[in-house]
Structures are given as structure tokens and as C-alpha cells.
Design an enzyme around this catalytic site. Structure first.
Site, mmCIF file in Angstrom:
data_model
loop_
_atom_site.group_PDB
_atom_site.id
_atom_site.type_symbol
_atom_site.label_atom_id
_atom_site.label_comp_id
_atom_site.label_asym_id
_atom_site.label_seq_id
_atom_site.Cartn_x
_atom_site.Cartn_y
_atom_site.Cartn_z
ATOM 1 C CE1 TYR A 55 -4.016 -2.033 0.243
ATOM 2 C CE2 TYR A 55 -3.474 -2.679 2.020
ATOM 3 C CZ TYR A 55 -4.320 -2.640 1.393
ATOM 4 O OH TYR A 55 -4.910 -3.689 1.403
ATOM 5 C CB THR A 190 2.886 27.317 -19.752
ATOM 6 O OG1 THR A 190 3.358 28.692 -19.320
ATOM 7 C CG2 THR A 190 2.163 26.525 -20.849
ATOM 8 C CB CYS A 389 5.947 -16.815 -3.382
ATOM 9 S SG CYS A 389 6.802 -17.001 -2.753
ATOM 10 N N GLY A 391 1.410 -18.186 -3.108
ATOM 11 C CA GLY A 391 -0.001 -19.470 -3.349
ATOM 12 C C GLY A 391 0.294 -20.816 -3.772
ATOM 13 C CG LEU A 392 4.501 -23.838 -4.101
ATOM 14 C CD1 LEU A 392 4.833 -24.485 -5.143
ATOM 15 C CD2 LEU A 392 5.350 -23.845 -2.518
ATOM 16 C CG HIS A 515 8.218 -13.727 -6.555
ATOM 17 N ND1 HIS A 515 7.291 -13.480 -6.752
ATOM 18 C CD2 HIS A 515 8.958 -14.363 -5.862
ATOM 19 C CE1 HIS A 515 6.919 -13.689 -4.746
ATOM 20 N NE2 HIS A 515 8.225 -14.463 -4.873
ATOM 21 C CD GLU A 517 6.019 -12.398 -9.330
ATOM 22 O OE1 GLU A 517 6.419 -13.647 -9.952
ATOM 23 O OE2 GLU A 517 5.306 -11.873 -8.593
HETATM 24 N N1 GLN Z 1 5.033 -15.298 3.563
HETATM 25 C C1 GLN Z 1 5.593 -16.540 2.502
HETATM 26 C C2 GLN Z 1 7.041 -16.674 2.776
HETATM 27 O O1 GLN Z 1 8.158 -15.906 3.848
HETATM 28 C C3 GLN Z 1 5.654 -16.069 1.143
HETATM 29 C C4 GLN Z 1 6.368 -15.528 0.734
HETATM 30 C C5 GLN Z 1 5.972 -14.918 -1.299
HETATM 31 O O2 GLN Z 1 5.171 -14.946 -1.441
HETATM 32 N N2 GLN Z 1 6.809 -14.179 -1.134
HETATM 33 O O3 GLN Z 1 7.761 -18.394 2.030
#
Ligand code: GLN
Length: 564
Positions: A55, A190, A389, A391-392, A515, A517
Site C-alpha cells: 500500500y 504552462t 510463492c 500461492g504455491l 517469482h 513475473e
Molecule cells: N510468506 C511466504 C514466505 O515468506 C511467501 C512469500 C511470498 O509469497 N513472496 O515464505
């Protein structure tokens, strides 16, 4: 050859898009055959943005060498198709830390350590660092913040001194400013620009070009006025209109003659290598842009995360979606799903009409339950699933609980007492108490199992990907997940830590501890994103979820360069 330094400053207001301007100018100069790097100086006291929440600062971007940096570096890499490093992002905090560390070591023994010269010298040292590698013809340096801010002053002083040190034709300043349109008066104004150039002059800096962010085209009269009152030639007044997509900006700048202007300034005399005077080679870029702007179809993909209300929090993921779709002429309509709002009762309503689910990275337990639920929904309904991350980690927690029958399985990040710590802190992390820069950061090897989906996607058995996390899949409990059909198709060859997880029975169910991305560029969209988007498209067709391409949100800008 002497490296040329182009400084980008901002006036009037923040959020004018200095990062996009720098990246676009970099692309334009690279298209003229110049070797370019882009760096950013941030005037805040944090040593890096790694400890700030999204944020506060938007996404934290991670480089190969493990630096946690400003998200503008993501734009630089995506536009230039070239990796950056810690040297590309320096903050006031880092500058002071270096100086204070040296002071403690006795490096200035006997002297009073002061802003002038010590802090300014340290800034100059970092400003020249990339140029001194000899790898670049041009180094673009973006100065964060706005001219007139107290904290920007040392940077302006460093630029003033460098202009003197480096001599004529070796430095340039492009000052980015806002030309507001007053609807009531029907006029572009301007005056704010004039004032912000005065502020620059008060620091001894005369901008070489004024880049005008504007909603309306800047006509000849306005250009003349800016030229007259800001002491620049008319051709140095560059219009930068709101664009339909950020990827259009290199072409907007080209049409404004920005590339020529910079080359003429830096290389006033013809030399052995005059190729940079030729027209820029932007055919591939134009081709890419045409596809980007004319998608054949649109597919909805859910991005489940904790910061989805903040448009910059998952910048690299959103850009990866865009770039992964372009070669196949697919537009991804990212549906933002706030993870903490997901519950058993609304999961169908929230996720029932998407063609794929991406569960985002994150820290802290807010919204984790929703992410676990999203993974469950994807697995049970065989919706394409991509976990990055955290998410996994959530997909593994879900699988352990609901498939392996390990009730209460969790990550020790969220439940230290869990009977089934399927995600746990790495040994070497257990001793660490400092929060800044102490995660597993940067690029690591990932060995890929032959015959797996990951292998098919990468067409390789060893890849390198970037990390930013503390917790890992617990190798002691992997056996059970394996027994139930989960596959660990990517592991780190040195530590045996899990890098990629798959459920091969599903149409596309894959999680990564790293990551991907951060490694997507315009020239090279990440293969995992490409494959995921393709799988989602197939699924969208099957389930009748394809949407018609949406008109751009912002007004289209007429573009002379490319007829599209
Ligand atoms: N919080 C988790 C960790 O530290 C995942 C980190 C992340 O998603 N970048 O392992």
C-alpha cells in the site's frame, strides 16, 4: 567511449510516469543501437523498499542479484529486455548507511562527516557506477520524487557537480512536468512548469528538455511559451500524452523527435560509429503493439490476493499477463479477488465464471484462508491454477488438509503449533531477527524433472528463477503429498528445496516457490505465464467464458508511427 548520463527529474506533481518515460526513452535509444542502462535514485530513508508494504510503495521488484527494489526497475527490464541489479536502485537510506559505515570504520578519520561533500560524493559515486563498467553508452538516471522536495536536494546538487565534472555533451537533463488543461478556460497552462524550472535553476540546473505530460496535444503556441520561459529550444519541448497503453510511449517519444534530440546533444560531431543517427529499429515493437491493441479475444482470469485494491501491488503479475497474451493475441481480463473476502459461501460466485485462478504471493496471515479456499476450488473443479510463492504454499496446505487428510496442516508462518507443518522456516532463517534484506532473495537454480509439464513448458532441465521468501515446503512431509499424487517437478539441485509443484491429473495445476513475473519482458514473456494463459484460453472456450475484447479505458491517442 565516454558514457553519457541522462538525468530524469520531475516537477509539479508526483505520479507523472517518470519510470515509464525513462524506460521508453531507454527503449528508443536502444533501438538506435546504443547500449543503455537505467537506474533509479529514491530519496527515502529506507535502505530498500523490501520492508514497505505494497500500500505504501506498490510492488517490491527483485533483481537477479537479490536486490529488493522499486517497481520502476520492472519497467526498465520489461522495456529493455535486460536484467538490472542492486546498482540500478539506490535510496537515501543506502547512501547514508554506506557513509556511516565508512565513518565507523575510520575511513574519514580526523574529518567532520557532512552532507557536502561526503553524502554528495557517495551519491555521485553511485550515479557513475554503472557507467564505469564500460558496458553502456548511455545511463539514464531517474530521480524519484519531485523537484522542490527537501529530500531531493542532495541529488540535484550531485547532478550539478557531475555536469561540471563530466564536461559538455556528456550529461543531459530531461525534466518531466505536468501541463494541466483548465476546462473552464479551455486552455493548457504552462505556469506550473515555469515555476518548477525556476526551482531547478535555483539548484544550478538548466533542463535540456522539457517533457510535458498532458491530456491534450500541446500546440505550437504552448510549445513556444515553454521554450521561451524555460530556456530550451522548441524542439526540446517534448509532448507525452496520456496513452492507451504504456507500451506505446516509446513511439510517442519517437514521433516527438526525442531520440534524435538526445543523440544530437550527446554526439554533436560525427564519429566512427554514427549508426545511432539512423532511424530506430522498432519493427518488432510496432508488431507487438499492434497485437496488443487488437486482441482476438478476451479471457477472464482471477488474481486472488490481499492487496488487489492497489493497482501497483501486483504490477509484474499484471504486466506478465498482458505480455504473455500478446503473441497469441489474447487479452487477459484480470478479475481482482480480495482473498480475505473469499469464504465457502461465496467462492462459487467469485470464481465460478473465470477461466483460470492465480493465487498471488504475500506475507502475513490476512487473507490466507481465502487463498487456501481458492486453491481448493481450482483443484476440485479442475480450473487452471497457478500459485506463486505464497500461492504455491497455500495449494500445498490445501492438499495436505483435504487430500492427505492432515487436519490443521499449515505453514508455521501462520500457525507455529500445527501438527503438520507442511511449509516451514528454512534452518538458516531460524537465527535471523532482522527483517531487511534477509529473505531467500534473488536467482537460484531449479532443476526440472523430465517428462513433467514444467519440462514441456521450459523445454529445459535447468533454469534460474528469482526468489523472495523465508518459508519452504517441508521436505520431511513431502512423502505423503507424493503418495497422494502431487509432483515436485522442480527442485533446487543444491538444497533439494521445492521450486515447482504440479498436480499432473489436472488440466493445468502448477505452483512455483519463485517469482516468474520478475522475469517477463516484452521480448520474452515468461513461458509459465504463456502456458497458463493458453490453458485458460482452452478452458474458456470449453466453458463458454470467452469475452469480447474490451475497448481501452483511456482515450486512444493518434499515432503517426504505426497505423493501427
Ligand atoms: N510468506 C511466504 C514466505 O515468506 C511467501 C512469500 C511470498 O509469497 N513472496 O515464505
Amino acid at each position: 567511449m565516454q558514457t553519457k548520463y541522462l538525468f530524469v527529474t520531475g516537477g509539479v506533481t508526483s505520479s507523472l510516469g517518470k519510470g515509464i518515460f525513462s524506460a521508453s526513452l531507454g527503449r528508443l535509444l536502444a533501438a538506435r543501437g546504443l547500449d543503455v542502462s537505467i537506474q533509479k535514485f529514491d530519496p527515502y530513508i529506507n535502505v530498500d523498499p523490501g520492508t514497505m508494504n505494497p500500500y505504501e510503495h506498490g510492488e517490491v521488484y527483485v533483481t537477479n542479484d537479490g536486490a529488493e527494489t522499486d517497481l520502476d526497475l520492472g519497467h526498465y527490464e520489461r522495456f529493455l529486455d535486460q536484467p538490472t541489479s542492486q546498482a540500478n536502485n539506490v535510496t537515501t537510506g543506502r547512501v547514508y548507511m554506506e557513509v556511516i559505515t565508512k565513518e565507523r570504520e575510520g575511513a574519514y578519520l580526523g574529518k567532520t562527516v557532512q552532507v557536502v561533500p561526503h553524502i554528495i560524493d557517495e551519491i555521485k559515486h553511485w550515479m557513475l557506477k554503472l557507467g564505469e563498467t564500460g558496458n553502456y553508452d548511455v545511463v539514464i538516471t531517474e530521480i524519484g520524487g519531485t523537484v522542490g522536495d527537501i529530500e531531493a536536494q542532495p541529488y540535484l546538487e550531485a547532478i550539478r557537480q557531475l555536469r561540471n565534472d563530466l564536461g559538455p555533451h556528456n550529461t543531459m537533463i530531461s525534466h518531466l512536468t505536468l501541463i494541466p488543461y483548465l476546462r473552464a478556460a479551455g486552455e493548457l497552462k504552462t505556469k506550473p512548469t515555469q515555476h518548477s524550472v525556476k526551482e531547478m535553476l535555483a539548484h544550478g540546473l538548466q533542463p535540456d528538455s522539457i517533457v510535458c505530460r498532458s491530456e491534450m496535444p500541446i500546440d505550437a503556441d504552448v510549445r513556444r511559451k515553454i521554450s521561451l520561459f524555460c530556456n530550451v529550444e522548441e524542439e526540446a519541448v517534448i509532448e507525452m500524452l496520456d496513452a492507451e497503453t504504456i507500451y506505446e510511449v516509446p513511439l510517442l517519444l519517437k514521433d516527438e523527435g526525442m531520440g534524435e534530440f538526445v543523440v544530437d546533444r550527446f554526439y554533436p560531431e560525427s564519429g566512427q560509429d554514427d549508426t545511432c543517427r539512423n532511424d530506430p529499429e522498432l519493427d518488432d515493437w510496432i508488431e507487438f503493439l499492434k497485437k496488443l491493441k487488437n486482441p482476438e479475444e478476451t479471457i477472464p482470469i482471477a488474481l486472488v490476493g490481499k492487496y488487489v485494491e492497489h493497482q501497483d501491488a501486483y504490477k509484474s503479475i499484471s504486466e506478465s499477463f498482458i505480455l504473455a497474451g500478446v503473441p497469441d493475441e489474447v487479452q487477459v481480463d484480470v478479475k481482482h479477488v480480495l482473498s480475505e473476502d473469499l469464504a465457502e459461501g461465496n467462492v462459487e460466485a467469485e470464481l465460478g465464471d473465470v477461466a483460470g485462478i492465480l493465487v498471488a504471493p504475500g506475507f502475513g496471515d490476512r487473507g490466507v484462508q481465502g487463498k487456501v479456499l481458492a486453491a481448493k476450488y481450482a483443484r476440485e473443479n479442475d480450473v487452471p491454477f497457478f500459485g506463486i510463492c505464497l500461492g504455491l504454499q497455500c495449494a500445498i496446505i490445501e492438499f495436505a488438509r483435504n487430500v492427505c487428510g492432515w487436519e490443521g496442516a499449515h505453514s508455521t508462518e501462520f500457525d507455529e503449533e500445527t501438527a503438520y507443518p507442511v511449509i516451514d522456516l528454512m534452518e538458516e532463517q531460524k537465527e535471523i531477527s532482522d527483517k531487511g534484506g534477509t529473505m531467500r532473495l534473488g536467482q537460484y537454480d531449479c532443476e526440472i524433472q523430465e517428462g513433467s509439464r514444467a519440462h514441456e513448458i521450459y523445454a529445459d532441465t535447468m533454469v534460474q528463477e528469482r526468489h523472495r521468501h523465508r518459508y519452504e515446503v517441508n521436505n520431511l512431509l513431502r512423502y505423503k503429498l507424493l503418495e497422494e499424487g502431487m509432483r515436485f517437478t522442480g527442485v533446487n539441485p543444491d538444497t533439494d528445496l521445492v521450486e515447482i509443484m504440479e498436480l499432473p491429473e489436472k488440466r493445468w495445476f502448477l505452483g512455483v516457490q519463485f517469482h516468474p513475473e520478475y522475469k517477463t519482458t516484452v521480448g520474452h514473456p515468461h513461458p509459465l505465464f504463456r502456458s497458463f494463459v493458453r490453458a485458460c484460453r482452452t478452458y474458456a472456450h470449453e466453458k463458454d467464458l470467452v469475452e469480447t475484447p474490451q475497448p481501452p479505458e483511456r482515450e486512444a491517442v493518434p499515432l503517426a508511427s504505426a497505423d493501427m
